[in-house]
Design an enzyme around this catalytic site. Structure first.
Site, mmCIF file in Angstrom:
data_model
loop_
_atom_site.group_PDB
_atom_site.id
_atom_site.type_symbol
_atom_site.label_atom_id
_atom_site.label_comp_id
_atom_site.label_asym_id
_atom_site.label_seq_id
_atom_site.Cartn_x
_atom_site.Cartn_y
_atom_site.Cartn_z
ATOM 1 N N ARG A 105 19.374 5.974 22.457
ATOM 2 C CA ARG A 105 20.559 5.728 23.175
ATOM 3 C C ARG A 105 20.402 5.548 24.887
ATOM 4 O O ARG A 105 21.229 5.310 25.590
ATOM 5 C CB ARG A 105 21.616 7.137 22.929
ATOM 6 N N LYS A 151 10.145 -4.901 9.228
ATOM 7 C CA LYS A 151 9.254 -5.664 9.928
ATOM 8 C C LYS A 151 9.426 -5.095 11.465
ATOM 9 O O LYS A 151 10.093 -5.905 12.324
ATOM 10 C CB LYS A 151 9.379 -7.220 9.989
ATOM 11 N N GLU A 184 -0.112 -4.163 -0.594
ATOM 12 C CA GLU A 184 0.075 -5.577 -0.025
ATOM 13 C C GLU A 184 -1.278 -5.318 0.945
ATOM 14 O O GLU A 184 -1.926 -4.459 0.902
ATOM 15 C CB GLU A 184 1.288 -5.811 1.060
HETATM 16 N N1 PMP Z 1 2.995 -8.260 4.729
HETATM 17 C C1 PMP Z 1 2.984 -7.868 5.856
HETATM 18 C C2 PMP Z 1 2.380 -6.411 6.437
HETATM 19 C C3 PMP Z 1 3.101 -9.054 7.001
HETATM 20 O O1 PMP Z 1 2.820 -8.783 8.489
HETATM 21 C C4 PMP Z 1 3.458 -10.420 6.477
HETATM 22 C C5 PMP Z 1 3.838 -11.291 7.561
HETATM 23 N N2 PMP Z 1 2.426 -11.633 8.552
HETATM 24 C C6 PMP Z 1 3.602 -10.476 5.441
HETATM 25 C C7 PMP Z 1 3.286 -9.621 4.317
HETATM 26 C C8 PMP Z 1 3.847 -11.783 4.554
HETATM 27 O O2 PMP Z 1 5.221 -12.235 4.891
HETATM 28 P P1 PMP Z 1 5.739 -13.683 5.264
HETATM 29 O O3 PMP Z 1 5.401 -14.402 4.015
HETATM 30 O O4 PMP Z 1 7.320 -13.338 5.296
HETATM 31 O O5 PMP Z 1 5.209 -14.081 6.567
#
Ligand code: PMP
Length: 290
Positions: A105, A151, A184
């Site tokens: 805030r 993100k 991932e």
């Molecule tokens: N995972 C992470 C942690 C990322 O930062 C990204 C993008 N660089 C991706 C996956 C891939 O996402 P996108 O295909 O939307 O770029």
């Protein structure tokens, strides 16, 4: 980088594009961002990226002081003004400048900036020969701590895993969830192929919902490849026929080794290569023109 940066409503010279040291994006990683590609003067999947940006912002209760249509316009203008036919766009919205102290805030106006430049790609050899990656000891953020779907500007979880990868001489690392499922990589999604089926981590495991991954899944379905979303254990990746990564910057990149062990027969697989070809057909033709 391009010559001009869009910053808080104006285009400024890149050398003058600066944000406050009191910006909570700088102080705390309090903000959100997107990385977007353009090919042939067309922005690839721009609406999807903007939707994700606004969703990320909403998740951290950051209200972006600009409508989506206006934002879309500013992105294409940034590419145009920098005369980029093929470019990479970084879009950032921070909480803005405030006092020291976490309280959002304290920040009255979010900062918005758009940087457009040339894309730096993995060397072409990686696409032809495939990538050797490792498994990081750093676990992906638990979705109930900082949801990897968001993100956010707080990328330290990924950076720690990237450092781990670099220490092992690799460019990328697989990140597992706290309970041991494949989530991932540090900046890319991971998919595998087993018996002709495309397999991708179930959403509940916690990863960024990649736009490239979404495109690839759709391409697979359109081309008669069955797609399965499931909780993947590391052993299953080691015994997969093929493995590849997806991301806006990387596009589709084959993985041929994990922790020094071959995936499949150690060369990029057929399904991966087919999806790569189909993907490249799309990027050359579809997108928001500018
Ligand atoms: N995972 C992470 C942690 C990322 O930062 C990204 C993008 N660089 C991706 C996956 C891939 O996402 P996108 O295909 O939307 O770029």
């Amino acid at each position: 980088m391009g010559e001009k940066v869009f910053l808080n409503g104006k285009f400024v010279d890149a050398k003058d594009a600066a944000v406050s040291v009191f910006d909570h994006g700088v102080l705390y990683g309090d903000g959100v961002f997107e990385g977007i590609r353009s090919y042939n003067r067309k922005v690839f999947r721009l609406t999807e990226h903007l939707d994700r940006l606004y969703e990320s912002a909403q998740s951290i209760r950051l209200k972006i002081p600009m409508g989506k249509e206006d934002f879309l316009d500013k992105i294409t203008q940034t590419l145009k003004i920098n005369e980029l036919d093929d470019g990479y766009v970084r879009v950032v919205v921070t909480r803005g400048a405030g006092d020291l102290g976490l309280d959002p805030r304290k920040c009255k106006t979010p900062a918005i900036f758009i940087i457009a430049g040339k894309i730096s790609l993995y060397p072409e050899a990686f696409y032809e020969k495939g990538l050797a990656i490792v498994v990081s000891k750093i676990k992906r953020n638990h979705p109930e701590s900082l949801n990897p779907k968001i993100k956010s500007l707080n990328y330290l979880n990924n950076i720690l895993a990237k450092i781990d990868a670099i220490d092992s001489g690799a460019e990328e690392a697989i990140m597992l969830s706290v309970d041991g499922y494949v989530a991932e990589c540090t900046g890319d999604n991971i998919l595998m192929v087993k018996n002709g089926r495309l397999i991708t981590p179930e959403r509940s495991v916690g990863a960024l919902e990649g736009i490239t991954q979404g495109v690839v899944i759709k391409l697979a379905e359109e081309n008669g490849i069955e797609v399965e979303h499931k909780k993947i254990l590391l052993d299953e990746v080691f015994s997969a026929d093929e493995c590849f990564l997806t991301g806006t910057a990387a596009e589709i990149i084959p993985v041929v080794k994990i922790d020094g062990k071959n995936v499949g027969n150690g060369i990029p697989g057929e399904v991966t290569q087919k999806l790569r070809r189909k993907f490249r057909e799309l990027t050359g033709t579809e997108g928001t023109a500018y």
